[in-house]
Design a protein around this motif. Sequence first.
Motif, PDB file in Angstrom:
ATOM      1  N   MET A 106     -13.640 -13.615 -74.429  1.00 58.74           N
ATOM      2  CA  MET A 106     -12.644 -13.529 -73.094  1.00 58.74           C
ATOM      3  C   MET A 106     -11.796 -14.648 -73.331  1.00 58.74           C
ATOM      4  O   MET A 106     -11.174 -14.745 -72.275  1.00 58.74           O
ATOM      5  N   ASP A 107     -11.663 -15.509 -74.392  1.00 59.55           N
ATOM      6  CA  ASP A 107     -10.705 -16.421 -74.483  1.00 59.55           C
ATOM      7  C   ASP A 107     -10.544 -17.481 -73.307  1.00 59.55           C
ATOM      8  O   ASP A 107      -9.696 -17.632 -72.628  1.00 59.55           O
ATOM      9  N   LEU A 108     -11.835 -17.917 -73.278  1.00 63.28           N
ATOM     10  CA  LEU A 108     -12.287 -19.024 -72.151  1.00 63.28           C
ATOM     11  C   LEU A 108     -11.998 -20.594 -72.712  1.00 63.28           C
ATOM     12  O   LEU A 108     -12.884 -20.478 -73.696  1.00 63.28           O
ATOM     13  N   SER A 109     -11.725 -21.322 -71.998  1.00 63.40           N
ATOM     14  CA  SER A 109     -11.902 -22.951 -72.237  1.00 63.40           C
ATOM     15  C   SER A 109     -13.246 -23.303 -71.623  1.00 63.40           C
ATOM     16  O   SER A 109     -13.740 -22.614 -71.198  1.00 63.40           O
ATOM     17  N   ASP A 110     -13.537 -24.428 -72.144  1.00 64.29           N
ATOM     18  CA  ASP A 110     -14.833 -25.079 -71.712  1.00 64.29           C
ATOM     19  C   ASP A 110     -14.811 -25.307 -70.159  1.00 64.29           C
ATOM     20  O   ASP A 110     -15.725 -24.952 -69.457  1.00 64.29           O
ATOM     21  N   ASN A 111     -13.424 -25.622 -69.890  1.00 64.64           N
ATOM     22  CA  ASN A 111     -13.653 -25.889 -68.275  1.00 64.64           C
ATOM     23  C   ASN A 111     -13.618 -24.476 -67.446  1.00 64.64           C
ATOM     24  O   ASN A 111     -14.243 -24.622 -66.590  1.00 64.64           O
ATOM     25  N   ASP A 112     -12.912 -23.593 -68.006  1.00 61.82           N
ATOM     26  CA  ASP A 112     -13.264 -22.101 -67.598  1.00 61.82           C
ATOM     27  C   ASP A 112     -14.525 -21.755 -67.348  1.00 61.82           C
ATOM     28  O   ASP A 112     -15.097 -21.353 -66.390  1.00 61.82           O
ATOM     29  N   TYR A 113     -15.229 -21.963 -68.263  1.00 62.95           N
ATOM     30  CA  TYR A 113     -16.764 -21.620 -68.492  1.00 62.95           C
ATOM     31  C   TYR A 113     -17.729 -22.514 -67.531  1.00 62.95           C
ATOM     32  O   TYR A 113     -18.320 -21.847 -66.687  1.00 62.95           O
ATOM     33  N   VAL A 114     -17.319 -23.772 -67.280  1.00 66.24           N
ATOM     34  CA  VAL A 114     -18.140 -24.528 -66.347  1.00 66.24           C
ATOM     35  C   VAL A 114     -17.769 -24.033 -65.133  1.00 66.24           C
ATOM     36  O   VAL A 114     -18.708 -24.061 -64.281  1.00 66.24           O
ATOM     37  N   SER A 115     -16.743 -23.392 -64.826  1.00 72.31           N
ATOM     38  CA  SER A 115     -16.204 -23.103 -63.481  1.00 72.31           C
ATOM     39  C   SER A 115     -16.941 -21.605 -63.288  1.00 72.31           C
ATOM     40  O   SER A 115     -17.396 -21.180 -62.267  1.00 72.31           O
ATOM     41  N   ILE A 116     -16.917 -20.877 -64.202  1.00 72.45           N
ATOM     42  CA  ILE A 116     -17.814 -19.772 -64.080  1.00 72.45           C
ATOM     43  C   ILE A 116     -18.916 -19.573 -63.768  1.00 72.45           C
ATOM     44  O   ILE A 116     -19.664 -19.130 -62.887  1.00 72.45           O
ATOM     45  N   LEU A 117     -19.847 -20.856 -64.408  1.00 71.60           N
ATOM     46  CA  LEU A 117     -21.199 -21.061 -64.263  1.00 71.60           C
ATOM     47  C   LEU A 117     -21.355 -21.581 -62.957  1.00 71.60           C
ATOM     48  O   LEU A 117     -22.285 -20.888 -62.193  1.00 71.60           O
ATOM     49  N   ALA A 118     -20.666 -22.241 -62.231  1.00 72.36           N
ATOM     50  CA  ALA A 118     -20.518 -22.814 -61.029  1.00 72.36           C
ATOM     51  C   ALA A 118     -20.507 -21.506 -60.059  1.00 72.36           C
ATOM     52  O   ALA A 118     -21.326 -21.558 -59.098  1.00 72.36           O
ATOM     53  N   ASN A 119     -19.640 -20.741 -60.369  1.00 72.88           N
ATOM     54  CA  ASN A 119     -19.504 -19.479 -59.496  1.00 72.88           C
ATOM     55  C   ASN A 119     -20.681 -18.606 -59.537  1.00 72.88           C
ATOM     56  O   ASN A 119     -20.823 -17.795 -58.502  1.00 72.88           O
ATOM     57  N   ARG A 120     -21.324 -18.612 -60.647  1.00 74.58           N
ATOM     58  CA  ARG A 120     -22.652 -17.827 -60.637  1.00 74.58           C
ATOM     59  C   ARG A 120     -23.635 -18.335 -59.790  1.00 74.58           C
ATOM     60  O   ARG A 120     -24.569 -17.460 -59.431  1.00 74.58           O
ATOM     61  N   LYS A 121     -23.606 -19.632 -59.218  1.00 74.36           N
ATOM     62  CA  LYS A 121     -24.624 -19.974 -58.442  1.00 74.36           C
ATOM     63  C   LYS A 121     -24.642 -19.331 -57.094  1.00 74.36           C
ATOM     64  O   LYS A 121     -25.892 -19.031 -56.347  1.00 74.36           O
ATOM     65  N   LYS A 122     -23.314 -18.750 -56.666  1.00 76.98           N
ATOM     66  CA  LYS A 122     -23.571 -17.611 -55.651  1.00 76.98           C
ATOM     67  C   LYS A 122     -23.496 -16.344 -55.890  1.00 76.98           C
ATOM     68  O   LYS A 122     -24.159 -15.497 -55.527  1.00 76.98           O
ATOM     69  N   LEU A 123     -22.802 -16.081 -56.956  1.00 76.18           N
ATOM     70  CA  LEU A 123     -22.790 -14.718 -57.407  1.00 76.18           C
ATOM     71  C   LEU A 123     -24.201 -14.001 -57.821  1.00 76.18           C
ATOM     72  O   LEU A 123     -24.328 -12.752 -57.344  1.00 76.18           O
ATOM     73  N   ILE A 124     -24.749 -14.730 -58.195  1.00 77.99           N
ATOM     74  CA  ILE A 124     -26.287 -14.093 -58.970  1.00 77.99           C
ATOM     75  C   ILE A 124     -27.070 -13.751 -57.777  1.00 77.99           C
ATOM     76  O   ILE A 124     -27.454 -12.578 -57.438  1.00 77.99           O
ATOM     77  N   PRO A 125     -27.351 -14.661 -56.903  1.00 78.25           N
ATOM     78  CA  PRO A 125     -28.002 -14.573 -55.751  1.00 78.25           C
ATOM     79  C   PRO A 125     -27.465 -13.381 -54.804  1.00 78.25           C
ATOM     80  O   PRO A 125     -28.154 -12.454 -54.513  1.00 78.25           O
ATOM     81  N   ASP A 126     -26.281 -13.330 -54.794  1.00 78.05           N
ATOM     82  CA  ASP A 126     -25.485 -12.170 -54.029  1.00 78.05           C
ATOM     83  C   ASP A 126     -26.115 -10.913 -54.547  1.00 78.05           C
ATOM     84  O   ASP A 126     -26.185  -9.852 -53.825  1.00 78.05           O
ATOM     85  N   MET A 127     -25.823 -10.845 -55.777  1.00 79.76           N
ATOM     86  CA  MET A 127     -26.039  -9.616 -56.784  1.00 79.76           C
ATOM     87  C   MET A 127     -27.637  -9.350 -56.348  1.00 79.76           C
ATOM     88  O   MET A 127     -27.940  -8.030 -56.123  1.00 79.76           O
ATOM     89  N   MET A 128     -28.318 -10.142 -56.573  1.00 80.42           N
ATOM     90  CA  MET A 128     -29.902  -9.820 -56.658  1.00 80.42           C
ATOM     91  C   MET A 128     -30.097  -9.478 -55.290  1.00 80.42           C
ATOM     92  O   MET A 128     -30.904  -8.210 -55.152  1.00 80.42           O
ATOM     93  N   ILE A 129     -29.730 -10.005 -54.292  1.00 82.40           N
ATOM     94  CA  ILE A 129     -30.125  -9.896 -52.827  1.00 82.40           C
ATOM     95  C   ILE A 129     -29.591  -8.568 -52.490  1.00 82.40           C
ATOM     96  O   ILE A 129     -30.247  -7.627 -51.806  1.00 82.40           O
ATOM     97  N   ASN A 130     -28.254  -8.170 -52.879  1.00 81.74           N
ATOM     98  CA  ASN A 130     -27.626  -6.901 -52.402  1.00 81.74           C
ATOM     99  C   ASN A 130     -28.109  -5.826 -53.063  1.00 81.74           C
ATOM    100  O   ASN A 130     -28.448  -4.852 -52.382  1.00 81.74           O
ATOM    101  N   PHE A 131     -28.719  -6.078 -53.883  1.00 83.66           N
ATOM    102  CA  PHE A 131     -29.704  -4.920 -54.877  1.00 83.66           C
ATOM    103  C   PHE A 131     -31.015  -4.713 -54.223  1.00 83.66           C
ATOM    104  O   PHE A 131     -31.455  -3.656 -53.762  1.00 83.66           O
TER     105      PHE A 131
END
Lengths: 202, 202
Positions: free
Chosen positions: B171-196
């Motif tokens: 995905m051509d991501l920097s380390d900072n990109d990745y940290v930010s993606i992981l942070a966003n997943r704290k919300k995204l994953i529960p959203d996805m799980m609960i939504n389902f």
Amino acid sequence: MKAEITTEEKIKVAAAKVFTKKGYAATKTRDIAEEANINIASLHYYYRSKEKLFQIVIGEALGTFSQIMDDIFCSELPLHEKIKEFVIQYIDFFSANPYLPIFIVSESQNNPDKINKILKNDQTIMNLRKELELLHEMKVIRQIQPAQFFLNLISLTAFPFLAKPLISKKMDLSDNDYVSILANRKKLIPDMMINFLYYEQP
Amino acid sequence: MKAEITTEEKIKVAAAKVFTKKGYAATKTRDIAEEANINIASLHYYYRSKEKLFQIVIGEALGTFSQIMDDIFCSELPLHEKIKEFVIQYIDFFSANPYLPIFIVSESQNNPDKINKILKNDQTIMNLRKELELLHEMKVIRQIQPAQFFLNLISLTAFPFLAKPLISKKMDLSDNDYVSILANRKKLIPDMMINFLYYEQP
DNA sequence: AAAATATTTAATCATTTGATTAAATAGATT
DNA sequence: AATCTATTTAATCAAATGATTAAATATTTT
């Protein structure tokens, strides 16, 4: 009815088997020689060193692994069909090669450079980004970063193979249980992905 | 201001660091001795063998890893809060110990026995099963096997740490990109799980 | 302080392991 | 068939590695 397989090929096949199962460090050249039924000197005769042989093996593993997704995401299928194809093909692929996911993941940590050449298909990611953007603009799916979409898809698909021993113990599952769970995921994962992404189920 | 750390402890800490990063086979006792700044004989004096030291290290790693989920699933939180807690705590935990997921997954393949004692908390799974069944009967969530629920949750949470090198390249991501993606997943994953899971979002 | 015990250290061991060598064998070319 | 080339093999090497030993040093107990 002659088995048309050269010594060179025999060694590579054996190496793939042993490297994949045990990892680079735990694999001894003598393990490979024994698996291939050849003299250890033949290994060096054809491949020079353990390291060179390994590079070939992991290169092919990464190539095969990568090819599947590239084919799917460069296809003309609608997004929800790509999702289904992805899940089905990788579950089948990993079921046939159960040690591959952990091998790729483990060794890619030690070979961050080697990955570059093989794993980069800009076309695949560009296509995915375009498609996600377009569908969002059309109010068909929610907004999502390609990386998050991709992480969701591959996480749900690959992780169960990586963690099979852990999950089996924790959940007290037999091998048959696990096969059945994986089969069920061919439908569950696309359902979950599509349910989350699409405003209206396609 | 004396650093109250014994040689014995120094060795274990160093061993955890090196084993976790490189895996059992690639770790040399001399690596550990150097990391701990001790003589190699001291390692054997306190821990007898590389293997024994390793068992202690992986035991503690598995214990810590397992404790987090057991605490959450044995708590009185409602299911959707358990999901959120799980994701937040493991993302924080793995962010602080980035080599741990791959270490656990890799070595548990070679130590299927060792896992038994540590990883089995029947209470956790029984609680989860009961809770999923009850909520389904109450028509709050869809029907789902505990194993599928658990696989979804842990896959989405842990895999991004396992596959960081692969995904970063692809995905051509920097380390900072990745940290930010992981942070966003704290919300995204529960959203996805609960939504389902939930018929109506809680 | 002296004696006893625990810890640390340098040196060494035996095995394993990746790799090489040189001879033997098989296969191709003339 | 004789010569040349390619492949296979047993034997061996040097370095790495897990482990031990015995002496030196530090700590605790008497």
